[in-house]
Design a protein around this motif. Structure first.
Motif, PDB file in Angstrom:
ATOM      1  N   THR A  78       0.831  -1.200   0.000  1.00 35.71           N
ATOM      2  CA  THR A  78       0.000   0.000   0.000  1.00 35.71           C
ATOM      3  C   THR A  78       0.868   1.254   0.000  1.00 35.71           C
ATOM      4  O   THR A  78       1.894   1.303   0.683  1.00 35.71           O
ATOM      5  CB  THR A  78      -0.930   0.012   1.221  1.00 35.71           C
ATOM      6  OG1 THR A  78      -1.741  -1.163   1.218  1.00 35.71           O
ATOM      7  CG2 THR A  78      -1.848   1.236   1.186  1.00 35.71           C
ATOM      8  N   VAL A  79       0.437   2.237  -0.770  1.00 28.93           N
ATOM      9  CA  VAL A  79       1.059   3.551  -0.759  1.00 28.93           C
ATOM     10  C   VAL A  79       0.014   4.556  -0.291  1.00 28.93           C
ATOM     11  O   VAL A  79      -1.177   4.397  -0.558  1.00 28.93           O
ATOM     12  CB  VAL A  79       1.630   3.914  -2.153  1.00 28.93           C
ATOM     13  CG1 VAL A  79       0.537   4.002  -3.193  1.00 28.93           C
ATOM     14  CG2 VAL A  79       2.419   5.208  -2.088  1.00 28.93           C
ATOM     15  N   TYR A  80       0.474   5.570   0.427  1.00 33.10           N
ATOM     16  CA  TYR A  80      -0.430   6.545   1.042  1.00 33.10           C
ATOM     17  C   TYR A  80      -0.092   7.957   0.583  1.00 33.10           C
ATOM     18  O   TYR A  80       1.040   8.250   0.194  1.00 33.10           O
ATOM     19  CB  TYR A  80      -0.312   6.488   2.566  1.00 33.10           C
ATOM     20  CG  TYR A  80      -0.543   5.127   3.157  1.00 33.10           C
ATOM     21  CD1 TYR A  80       0.525   4.287   3.471  1.00 33.10           C
ATOM     22  CD2 TYR A  80      -1.836   4.668   3.411  1.00 33.10           C
ATOM     23  CE1 TYR A  80       0.314   3.029   4.017  1.00 33.10           C
ATOM     24  CE2 TYR A  80      -2.050   3.408   3.957  1.00 33.10           C
ATOM     25  CZ  TYR A  80      -0.977   2.600   4.250  1.00 33.10           C
ATOM     26  OH  TYR A  80      -1.193   1.352   4.791  1.00 33.10           O
ATOM     27  N   LEU A  81      -1.089   8.825   0.673  1.00 31.17           N
ATOM     28  CA  LEU A  81      -0.871  10.253   0.483  1.00 31.17           C
ATOM     29  C   LEU A  81      -1.628  10.969   1.591  1.00 31.17           C
ATOM     30  O   LEU A  81      -2.859  11.034   1.571  1.00 31.17           O
ATOM     31  CB  LEU A  81      -1.352  10.724  -0.894  1.00 31.17           C
ATOM     32  CG  LEU A  81      -1.022  12.177  -1.216  1.00 31.17           C
ATOM     33  CD1 LEU A  81       0.496  12.359  -1.379  1.00 31.17           C
ATOM     34  CD2 LEU A  81      -1.738  12.626  -2.484  1.00 31.17           C
ATOM     35  N   GLN A  82      -0.876  11.459   2.569  1.00 28.97           N
ATOM     36  CA  GLN A  82      -1.471  12.260   3.638  1.00 28.97           C
ATOM     37  C   GLN A  82      -1.527  13.700   3.183  1.00 28.97           C
ATOM     38  O   GLN A  82      -0.499  14.282   2.838  1.00 28.97           O
ATOM     39  CB  GLN A  82      -0.622  12.135   4.912  1.00 28.97           C
ATOM     40  CG  GLN A  82      -1.123  12.986   6.062  1.00 28.97           C
ATOM     41  CD  GLN A  82      -2.461  12.523   6.607  1.00 28.97           C
ATOM     42  OE1 GLN A  82      -2.677  11.333   6.793  1.00 28.97           O
ATOM     43  NE2 GLN A  82      -3.358  13.467   6.857  1.00 28.97           N
ATOM     44  N   MET A  83      -2.726  14.272   3.180  1.00 24.48           N
ATOM     45  CA  MET A  83      -2.924  15.621   2.677  1.00 24.48           C
ATOM     46  C   MET A  83      -3.454  16.495   3.810  1.00 24.48           C
ATOM     47  O   MET A  83      -4.552  16.250   4.326  1.00 24.48           O
ATOM     48  CB  MET A  83      -3.909  15.611   1.509  1.00 24.48           C
ATOM     49  CG  MET A  83      -3.485  14.681   0.378  1.00 24.48           C
ATOM     50  SD  MET A  83      -4.569  14.789  -1.069  1.00 24.48           S
ATOM     51  CE  MET A  83      -6.100  14.191  -0.378  1.00 24.48           C
ATOM     52  N   ASN A  84      -2.666  17.481   4.201  1.00 28.62           N
ATOM     53  CA  ASN A  84      -3.045  18.412   5.261  1.00 28.62           C
ATOM     54  C   ASN A  84      -3.181  19.821   4.689  1.00 28.62           C
ATOM     55  O   ASN A  84      -2.712  20.101   3.586  1.00 28.62           O
ATOM     56  CB  ASN A  84      -1.984  18.411   6.364  1.00 28.62           C
ATOM     57  CG  ASN A  84      -1.822  17.056   7.018  1.00 28.62           C
ATOM     58  OD1 ASN A  84      -2.781  16.287   7.122  1.00 28.62           O
ATOM     59  ND2 ASN A  84      -0.615  16.750   7.469  1.00 28.62           N
ATOM     60  N   SER A  85      -3.815  20.685   5.451  1.00 23.56           N
ATOM     61  CA  SER A  85      -3.999  22.080   5.033  1.00 23.56           C
ATOM     62  C   SER A  85      -4.529  22.172   3.613  1.00 23.56           C
ATOM     63  O   SER A  85      -4.014  22.924   2.787  1.00 23.56           O
ATOM     64  CB  SER A  85      -2.676  22.841   5.157  1.00 23.56           C
ATOM     65  OG  SER A  85      -2.180  22.784   6.477  1.00 23.56           O
ATOM     66  N   LEU A  86      -5.557  21.412   3.350  1.00 24.47           N
ATOM     67  CA  LEU A  86      -6.092  21.349   1.989  1.00 24.47           C
ATOM     68  C   LEU A  86      -6.681  22.677   1.554  1.00 24.47           C
ATOM     69  O   LEU A  86      -7.241  23.435   2.366  1.00 24.47           O
ATOM     70  CB  LEU A  86      -7.133  20.238   1.899  1.00 24.47           C
ATOM     71  CG  LEU A  86      -6.539  18.823   1.793  1.00 24.47           C
ATOM     72  CD1 LEU A  86      -7.566  17.768   2.171  1.00 24.47           C
ATOM     73  CD2 LEU A  86      -6.005  18.581   0.400  1.00 24.47           C
ATOM     74  N   LYS A  87      -6.545  22.937   0.260  1.00 30.69           N
ATOM     75  CA  LYS A  87      -7.031  24.172  -0.343  1.00 30.69           C
ATOM     76  C   LYS A  87      -8.030  23.819  -1.448  1.00 30.69           C
ATOM     77  O   LYS A  87      -7.960  22.728  -2.024  1.00 30.69           O
ATOM     78  CB  LYS A  87      -5.862  24.945  -0.950  1.00 30.69           C
ATOM     79  CG  LYS A  87      -4.743  25.265   0.026  1.00 30.69           C
ATOM     80  CD  LYS A  87      -3.582  25.941  -0.690  1.00 30.69           C
ATOM     81  CE  LYS A  87      -2.450  26.247   0.268  1.00 30.69           C
ATOM     82  NZ  LYS A  87      -1.306  26.917  -0.422  1.00 30.69           N
TER      83      LYS A  87
END
Length: 128
Positions: A78-87
Protein backbone atom coordinates in the motif's frame (compact mmCIF):
# COMPACT_ATOMS: atom_id res chain seq x y z
CA UNK A 1 0.93 -6.08 -14.42
CA UNK A 2 -0.25 -4.57 -11.15
CA UNK A 3 -3.76 -3.70 -10.06
CA UNK A 4 -4.20 -0.51 -8.06
CA UNK A 5 -7.23 0.55 -6.04
CA UNK A 6 -7.43 4.00 -4.44
CA UNK A 7 -9.59 4.94 -1.48
CA UNK A 8 -9.96 7.71 1.07
CA UNK A 9 -11.22 10.57 -1.06
CA UNK A 10 -14.14 12.75 -0.04
CA UNK A 11 -15.42 16.22 0.69
CA UNK A 12 -13.49 18.33 3.18
CA UNK A 13 -13.41 21.99 4.16
CA UNK A 14 -10.40 24.13 3.38
CA UNK A 15 -7.72 23.60 5.99
CA UNK A 16 -8.82 20.03 6.59
CA UNK A 17 -7.02 16.74 6.01
CA UNK A 18 -7.51 13.53 4.09
CA UNK A 19 -5.46 10.37 3.78
CA UNK A 20 -5.55 8.54 0.48
CA UNK A 21 -4.59 4.88 0.23
CA UNK A 22 -3.66 2.82 -2.81
CA UNK A 23 -3.71 -0.96 -2.47
CA UNK A 24 -1.67 -2.93 -4.99
CA UNK A 25 -1.82 -6.52 -6.16
CA UNK A 26 -0.12 -8.48 -8.91
CA UNK A 27 3.42 -7.45 -9.88
CA UNK A 28 5.93 -7.26 -7.06
CA UNK A 29 4.91 -4.00 -5.45
CA UNK A 30 7.95 -3.48 -3.28
CA UNK A 31 10.42 -3.21 -6.16
CA UNK A 32 8.82 -0.28 -8.00
CA UNK A 33 8.58 3.43 -7.33
CA UNK A 34 5.04 4.74 -6.96
CA UNK A 35 3.43 8.06 -7.69
CA UNK A 36 0.32 10.11 -7.09
CA UNK A 37 -1.20 12.32 -9.78
CA UNK A 38 -4.34 14.44 -9.90
CA UNK A 39 -6.63 15.73 -12.59
CA UNK A 40 -9.08 18.58 -12.25
CA UNK A 41 -11.92 19.10 -14.74
CA UNK A 42 -10.65 20.53 -18.00
CA UNK A 43 -7.01 20.21 -16.97
CA UNK A 44 -4.20 17.79 -17.74
CA UNK A 45 -3.15 15.12 -15.31
CA UNK A 46 -0.66 16.67 -12.87
CA UNK A 47 2.13 15.07 -10.88
CA UNK A 48 1.72 15.35 -7.11
CA UNK A 49 4.28 13.09 -5.42
CA UNK A 50 6.52 10.08 -5.96
CA UNK A 51 8.29 7.64 -3.68
CA UNK A 52 11.16 5.24 -4.25
CA UNK A 53 10.75 1.48 -3.94
CA UNK A 54 12.08 1.47 -0.38
CA UNK A 55 10.43 4.68 0.75
CA UNK A 56 13.72 6.46 1.36
CA UNK A 57 13.37 9.05 -1.41
CA UNK A 58 10.37 11.24 -2.12
CA UNK A 59 9.61 14.04 -4.55
CA UNK A 60 6.77 16.56 -4.56
CA UNK A 61 5.02 19.14 -6.66
CA UNK A 62 6.14 22.50 -5.29
CA UNK A 63 2.63 23.60 -4.39
CA UNK A 64 2.08 20.61 -2.08
CA UNK A 65 5.45 20.57 -0.34
CA UNK A 66 5.03 20.85 3.41
CA UNK A 67 1.34 19.94 3.17
CA UNK A 68 1.31 16.47 1.55
CA UNK A 69 3.32 13.41 2.55
CA UNK A 70 3.72 10.28 0.47
CA UNK A 71 4.63 7.04 2.20
CA UNK A 72 4.44 3.32 1.59
CA UNK A 73 4.13 0.08 3.52
CA UNK A 74 5.60 -2.70 1.40
CA UNK A 75 4.40 -5.34 3.83
CA UNK A 76 0.84 -4.21 3.10
CA UNK A 77 1.40 -3.46 -0.60
CA UNK A 78 0.00 0.00 0.00
CA UNK A 79 1.06 3.55 -0.76
CA UNK A 80 -0.43 6.54 1.04
CA UNK A 81 -0.87 10.25 0.48
CA UNK A 82 -1.47 12.26 3.64
CA UNK A 83 -2.92 15.62 2.68
CA UNK A 84 -3.05 18.41 5.26
CA UNK A 85 -4.00 22.08 5.03
CA UNK A 86 -6.09 21.35 1.99
CA UNK A 87 -7.03 24.17 -0.34
CA UNK A 88 -9.88 24.47 -2.87
CA UNK A 89 -7.28 24.27 -5.66
CA UNK A 90 -6.42 20.75 -4.50
CA UNK A 91 -9.83 19.61 -5.72
CA UNK A 92 -9.33 16.86 -8.33
CA UNK A 93 -9.51 13.17 -9.00
CA UNK A 94 -6.40 11.62 -7.48
CA UNK A 95 -4.72 8.63 -9.09
CA UNK A 96 -1.96 6.37 -7.90
CA UNK A 97 0.39 4.81 -10.40
CA UNK A 98 3.21 2.27 -10.56
CA UNK A 99 6.42 3.19 -12.36
CA UNK A 100 7.47 1.31 -15.50
CA UNK A 101 10.99 0.75 -14.25
CA UNK A 102 12.46 -0.14 -10.90
CA UNK A 103 15.51 1.94 -11.77
CA UNK A 104 13.91 5.32 -12.45
CA UNK A 105 15.41 8.26 -10.63
CA UNK A 106 12.77 9.66 -8.34
CA UNK A 107 13.04 13.20 -9.72
CA UNK A 108 12.26 11.96 -13.23
CA UNK A 109 8.95 10.42 -12.21
CA UNK A 110 6.94 13.58 -12.78
CA UNK A 111 5.39 12.60 -16.10
CA UNK A 112 2.58 10.08 -16.62
CA UNK A 113 4.71 8.49 -19.35
CA UNK A 114 6.96 7.00 -16.67
CA UNK A 115 4.10 4.89 -15.30
CA UNK A 116 2.39 1.88 -16.78
CA UNK A 117 -0.30 0.96 -14.28
CA UNK A 118 -2.98 3.27 -12.90
CA UNK A 119 -5.78 3.07 -10.41
CA UNK A 120 -9.32 4.17 -11.14
CA UNK A 121 -9.00 7.37 -9.14
CA UNK A 122 -10.65 8.83 -6.06
CA UNK A 123 -12.39 12.21 -5.91
CA UNK A 124 -11.11 14.87 -3.50
CA UNK A 125 -13.24 17.97 -3.12
CA UNK A 126 -12.15 20.87 -0.93
CA UNK A 127 -14.79 23.47 -0.16
CA UNK A 128 -13.94 27.07 0.67
Amino acid sequence: QVQLVESGGGLVQAGGSLRLSCAASGRTFSTYPMGWFRQAPGKEREFVAAISWNGVSTYYLDSVKGRFTISRDNAKNTVYLQMNSLKPEDTAVYYCAAARSSFSLIATLTTPLKYDNWGQGTQVTVSS
